[in-house]
Enzyme design. Structure first.
Site, PDB file in Angstrom:
ATOM      1  N   TRP A   1      -1.300   3.124  -2.216  1.00  0.00           N
ATOM      2  CA  TRP A   1      -1.380   3.706  -0.878  1.00  0.00           C
ATOM      3  C   TRP A   1      -0.297   3.212   0.065  1.00  0.00           C
ATOM      4  O   TRP A   1      -0.039   3.833   1.081  1.00  0.00           O
ATOM      5  CB  TRP A   1      -2.752   3.397  -0.254  1.00  0.00           C
ATOM      6  N   ASN A   2       0.333   2.070  -0.236  1.00  0.00           N
ATOM      7  CA  ASN A   2       1.181   1.449   0.790  1.00  0.00           C
ATOM      8  C   ASN A   2       2.505   2.182   1.008  1.00  0.00           C
ATOM      9  O   ASN A   2       3.065   2.145   2.103  1.00  0.00           O
ATOM     10  CB  ASN A   2       1.428  -0.027   0.470  1.00  0.00           C
TER      11      ASN A   2
ATOM     12  N   LYS B   1      -1.660  10.269 -10.480  1.00  0.00           N
ATOM     13  CA  LYS B   1      -2.922   9.955  -9.816  1.00  0.00           C
ATOM     14  C   LYS B   1      -2.613   9.498  -8.395  1.00  0.00           C
ATOM     15  O   LYS B   1      -1.960   8.480  -8.182  1.00  0.00           O
ATOM     16  CB  LYS B   1      -3.680   8.853 -10.551  1.00  0.00           C
TER      17      LYS B   1
ATOM     18  N   ASP C   1      -3.496   7.907  -4.784  1.00  0.00           N
ATOM     19  CA  ASP C   1      -4.433   6.904  -4.305  1.00  0.00           C
ATOM     20  C   ASP C   1      -5.452   7.560  -3.366  1.00  0.00           C
ATOM     21  O   ASP C   1      -5.090   8.421  -2.544  1.00  0.00           O
ATOM     22  CB  ASP C   1      -3.690   5.795  -3.562  1.00  0.00           C
TER      23      ASP C   1
ATOM     24  N   GLY D   1       0.935  -1.530  -8.485  1.00  0.00           N
ATOM     25  CA  GLY D   1      -0.297  -1.996  -7.859  1.00  0.00           C
ATOM     26  C   GLY D   1      -0.478  -3.484  -8.053  1.00  0.00           C
ATOM     27  O   GLY D   1       0.486  -4.230  -8.273  1.00  0.00           O
ATOM     28  N   SER D   2      -1.708  -3.921  -8.007  1.00  0.00           N
ATOM     29  CA  SER D   2      -2.007  -5.348  -8.085  1.00  0.00           C
ATOM     30  C   SER D   2      -1.831  -5.874  -9.504  1.00  0.00           C
ATOM     31  O   SER D   2      -1.929  -5.122 -10.486  1.00  0.00           O
ATOM     32  CB  SER D   2      -3.440  -5.604  -7.626  1.00  0.00           C
TER      33      SER D   2
ATOM     34  N   LEU E   1       4.058  -5.096 -10.089  1.00  0.00           N
ATOM     35  CA  LEU E   1       2.817  -5.711  -9.650  1.00  0.00           C
ATOM     36  C   LEU E   1       3.040  -6.601  -8.420  1.00  0.00           C
ATOM     37  O   LEU E   1       4.037  -6.464  -7.724  1.00  0.00           O
ATOM     38  CB  LEU E   1       2.214  -6.500 -10.821  1.00  0.00           C
TER      39      LEU E   1
ATOM     40  N   CYS F   1       4.981  -4.862  -1.710  1.00  0.00           N
ATOM     41  CA  CYS F   1       4.992  -5.869  -2.769  1.00  0.00           C
ATOM     42  C   CYS F   1       6.182  -6.819  -2.659  1.00  0.00           C
ATOM     43  O   CYS F   1       6.102  -7.955  -3.111  1.00  0.00           O
ATOM     44  CB  CYS F   1       4.970  -5.197  -4.138  1.00  0.00           C
TER      45      CYS F   1
ATOM     46  N   GLU G   1      -1.581 -13.588  -3.055  1.00  0.00           N
ATOM     47  CA  GLU G   1      -0.909 -12.550  -2.282  1.00  0.00           C
ATOM     48  C   GLU G   1      -1.780 -12.110  -1.113  1.00  0.00           C
ATOM     49  O   GLU G   1      -2.900 -11.643  -1.297  1.00  0.00           O
ATOM     50  CB  GLU G   1      -0.588 -11.357  -3.177  1.00  0.00           C
TER      51      GLU G   1
END
Length: 529
Positions: A169-170, A193, A195, A244-245, A267, A300, A398
């Site tokens: 989303w960021n 896909k 978010d 993502g994470s 990541l 990130c 993080e």
């Protein structure tokens, strides 16, 4: 620090009506369920619902991937220049219509408008670069065969049939479409896909790509709950690109490995910035603020740790606090705010918890350190901390928000040691007037990208250079040659001008072996590979 108090009213842009929403949500691939279910995010500026989008099922994802797979061969047989023309038309439409998607990004994600515009800049750069250089990156490569003159060998690139892209989303535009563009140019079909926080931005982009001439089924977009929809995408594609994470990245990697498909993963990070004794402190303070608080710290590659030589620590701290307190925090669809809102209540809760924990364990707040409810429901003040220690959650975890911690170092060696703490290694920065020494320090930092005299933008904006992480910050690279080749398989084509290689008719194996050994010795003597 200056804050802007918004008017007490819905922040939904007035031009977004039901007809426009329908023109975007039609691009959700839900051929089996028909889009019976729906999901709705909350707008960060006012915490009110945005607009519902269909929530797909796993059967929808499988059918969408099948449609993409059926459409891919015709797309791949087009000349590269034809595919590039679609991407360049998309580029031009994006620049022309950018105000629409800037509004959408802000409405869905809450960032300041300038930071939203940076996504336009980045996607435009990606589109132009791969449209112009992609054919070079994918060109056949001739290599020497086993018998020079008799055999001819070349390596070619074969597109993955269906590429899956899971974006966060960021950066809903840049990370949503920045990987789609090279995948399409490589000749692959794509299933993305979106978010759940920012689906409308990606759907607007898909509609724009259709207007640019992209065939309907070549790029499919699915929207739905994170885990179930993401797993269904991985289960139906030939390659997965995930941003993502780190925790989710491990799950993605395991599922992809179970299917024996490739993956690239960008990541999380806990990115350091080193301020050397000889640094221009005003420049370093400005660079830190930009890298720490851009996108409200929700990127990130943003800086979370600043390691400062003890001889200039006090002066730098003063400059950094002053620069931080000069930032304008606000919400609005214009360029008047330096820093916008966090994206969600979950983000606000996480950042508040990190700062609260640090203060309770002895950290000192130099600037910020609190939510700003008078600005917006999820607004948070840009924050500078010192005296952060290892037992605090934000030390190496993080934070992903507008929070930066200061550390003292007595030497370059100690600064590098602090910078290399932890398992992450995504991005880093060094500020110094001595570029040669800064280069030597940068080479010792364990990070996929190191910027000298800049916080983060230099490396990310250099589209010809690969971007990715070391350690737990990821696998693979976006941008550059690797950024498009990852969406292909390498195939070796070998041709013989005299038929099968081996003993000639009537020639004994012993004589053939003797000739082969003579060839080995001769080539060794001549220095031939």
């Amino acid at each position: 620090m200056t804050t802007k108090t918004p008017e007490a009213q819905s922040v939904r842009p007035t031009w977004i009506d039901e007809a426009r929403l329908a023109s975007w949500t039609r691009w959700v691939a839900c051929p089996v369920s028909g889009g019976d279910g729906s999901l709705t995010a909350s707008a960060p500026y006012d915490a009110r619902p945005t607009a519902p989008v269909p929530s797909v099922t796993t059967a929808d994802v499988a059918e969408a991937a099948a449609a993409a797979r059926a459409a891919q061969p015709d797309w791949a047989t087009l000349e590269f220049s034809d595919r590039a023309e679609v991407v360049l038309r998309f580029h031009d439409l994006l620049v022309e219509r950018q105000d629409e998607v800037l509004d959408l990004i802000q409405w869905e994600m809450g960032k300041a408008r300038f930071h939203a515009w940076q996504e336009i800049l980045q996607v435009g750069s990606v589109a132009r670069h791969y449209a112009k250089r992609g054919s070079v990156y994918l060109a056949d490569k001739r290599v020497r065969g086993v018998i020079p003159g008799v055999t001819a060998v070349k390596e070619i690139r074969v597109p993955k049939k269906v590429v899956g892209i899971i974006s966060p989303w960021n950066y809903p535009l840049y990370l949503g479409v920045g990987d789609v563009i090279p995948a399409l140019l490589a000749g692959s079909a794509v299933i993305s896909k979106a978010d759940p926080q920012t689906p409308l931005t990606l759907l607007w982009t898909r509609a724009l790509m259709a207007e640019a001439g992209l065939p309907e089924h070549v790029w499919q977009v699915v929207t739905g709950p994170g885990a179930a929809t993401g797993e269904a995408v991985i289960d139906n594609v030939d390659y997965i690109a995930f941003t993502g994470s780190t925790a989710t990245g491990r799950i993605v990697a395991q599922r992809a490995a179970g299917r024996l498909i490739g993956s690239s993963l960008e990541l999380g990070g806990k990115n350091p910035l080193i301020v050397r004794r000889d640094a221009d402190l005003a420049q370093a303070a400005r660079g830190t603020v930009t890298a720490a608080f851009a996108n409200t710290g929700q990127m990130c590659v943003h800086i979370e740790r600043v390691v400062v030589h003890e001889e200039v620590y006090d002066a730098f701290r003063q400059a950094l606090v002053a620069e931080t307190e000069s930032q304008v925090v606000g919400q609005g669809f214009d360029y008047s705010a330096d820093i916008g809102s966090l994206a969600s209540e979950a983000q606000l809760e996480k950042i508040t918890a990190h700062v609260t924990d640090a203060v309770a364990k002895g950290a000192r707040v130099l600037a910020g350190g609190e939510p700003l409810p008078e600005v917006g429901p999820y607004a948070y003040a840009p924050t500078v901390l010192e005296d952060v220690t290892d037992e605090m959650d934000l030390c190496l975890g993080e934070t992903f928000g507008p929070v930066v911690a200061l550390y003292r170092a007595g030497s370059d060696e100690e600064a590098v040691r602090i910078a290399n703490q932890g398992e992450a290694g995504l991005s880093a920065s060094v500020f110094s007037k001595n570029l040669r020494e800064a280069d030597m320090i940068a080479r010792r930092i364990r990070a996929g990208a190191v910027n000298i005299n800049d916080g983060a933008a230099l490396a990310v904006g250099s589209i010809e250079a690969g971007m990715g992480g070391m350690g737990t910050s990821g696998i693979g690279r976006r941008h550059g040659a690797d950024g498009i080749r990852r969406f292909t398989d390498a195939q070796t084509l070998a041709v013989s001008r005299m038929g099968p290689i081996g003993p000639l008719k009537g020639q004994t194996l012993e004589k053939f072996v003797k000739l082969g050994n003579g060839q080995l010795k001769a080539m060794r003597k001549l220095g031939v590979r």
